[in-house]
Each structure stands twice: as C-alpha cells, then as structure tokens.
Design a protein around this motif. Structure first.
Motif, PDB file in Angstrom:
ATOM      1  N   GLY A  76     -78.065   8.387  22.284  1.00  0.00           N
ATOM      2  CA  GLY A  76     -77.813   9.195  21.094  1.00  0.00           C
ATOM      3  C   GLY A  76     -76.588  10.076  21.214  1.00  0.00           C
ATOM      4  N   PHE A 104     -76.868   4.678  19.170  1.00  0.00           N
ATOM      5  CA  PHE A 104     -77.533   5.474  18.143  1.00  0.00           C
ATOM      6  C   PHE A 104     -76.760   6.761  17.914  1.00  0.00           C
ATOM      7  N   GLY A 108     -80.937   9.570  16.171  1.00  0.00           N
ATOM      8  CA  GLY A 108     -81.680   8.367  16.529  1.00  0.00           C
ATOM      9  C   GLY A 108     -81.511   7.208  15.562  1.00  0.00           C
ATOM     10  N   ARG A 109     -80.562   7.302  14.648  1.00  0.00           N
ATOM     11  CA  ARG A 109     -80.297   6.195  13.718  1.00  0.00           C
ATOM     12  C   ARG A 109     -79.410   5.175  14.420  1.00  0.00           C
ATOM     13  N   GLN A 110     -79.851   3.914  14.397  1.00  0.00           N
ATOM     14  CA  GLN A 110     -79.111   2.875  15.113  1.00  0.00           C
ATOM     15  C   GLN A 110     -77.828   2.520  14.388  1.00  0.00           C
TER      16      GLN A 110
END
Length: 136
Positions: A76, A104, A108-110
């Motif tokens: 992250g 990410f 935490g968004r890929q």
C-alpha cells in the motif's frame, strides 16, 4: 559520547500496508511481518547498517540520506509516495522491493499494475498458485 546513525539502508515498515493486510492475523503475519522481519533479520545477521522508516519518511529530503530503500512487500503506497520513490531512484538511489509492493494505494484499492512498474520493469499478471509449484 556522541554517536550518529549511519544512514545507509532505509527499511520501510508501512502502517498503511499493515492496515491493508490487517483483516486477519494470518494476513498480517504472512503479508507484512514475515517480509519485514525477514529483511530486518538478514540485515542484522549480515551487520548491514539499517534504519527502519515509516510512511511519513517517504519524502525526498529524508530518502536522500540513504543509499538504498528496501520495500519488503509494501503493497500500500500512495501516489505521492510512488512519485517520491521514483524521484529517489532516478537521482541515483537504490531500490529493493518484493512481492506486491506498490500494487495497491494507501487505502488498499488495487491498481491495474504496480505503481512502480517502470522501475521494476515488469507487469502484474496475477498471483502465483503455490499448489502448482508445491504439490502435496
């Protein structure tokens, strides 16, 4: 007696990444701690001068003090951190990274690909199926 730290290797221990992997204890242990402690232990065993840094230390004025930045599965990373890491490497800094580093954002968004793709020279194609290589 006065002593100064020998700033050579910066090892990032990211709270952002720990929170992202923190959904279960197993994920924290496997995703963050094993990689970070492994890199730390190797550095101590080899007597390498290592400083642990945090997310807020990923800034040009801090990174310039180190020869090498180590990102052990630091998945992250924010866009700003990625920009600063790229600048650090383009200005001659060394980079060691593993696993899902920069895949990410800080929430935490890929991403579709590694945020540090240009530095890595690879594209993200997916996770390896361990059972395929370790039957049993």
């Amino acid at each position: 007696m006065h002593a100064d730290r020998l700033r050579y290797i910066a090892l990032l221990f990211s709270e952002q990444t720990r929170q992202f992997y923190g959904r279960t204890v197993e994920r924290i242990n496997k995703g963050v701690l094993a990689n970070s402690f492994g890199m730390f232990r190797m550095s101590v065993n080899e007597h390498l001068p290592l400083t642990i840094i945090n997310d807020w230390d990923i800034r040009p004025e801090t990174l310039v003090e180190y020869k090498v930045l180590v990102l052990p599965n630091m998945a992250g990373l924010s866009d700003e951190q990625i920009k600063d890491i790229k600048e650090y490497v383009n200005n001659g800094g060394g980079l060691v990274a593993s696993c899902e580093t920069s895949l990410f954002d800080e929430l935490g968004r890929q991403r579709q690909n590694f945020g540090l793709e240009e530095l890595f020279g690879v594209k993200y194609l997916g996770m390896v199926n361990e059972s395929k290589y370790n039957p049993g």
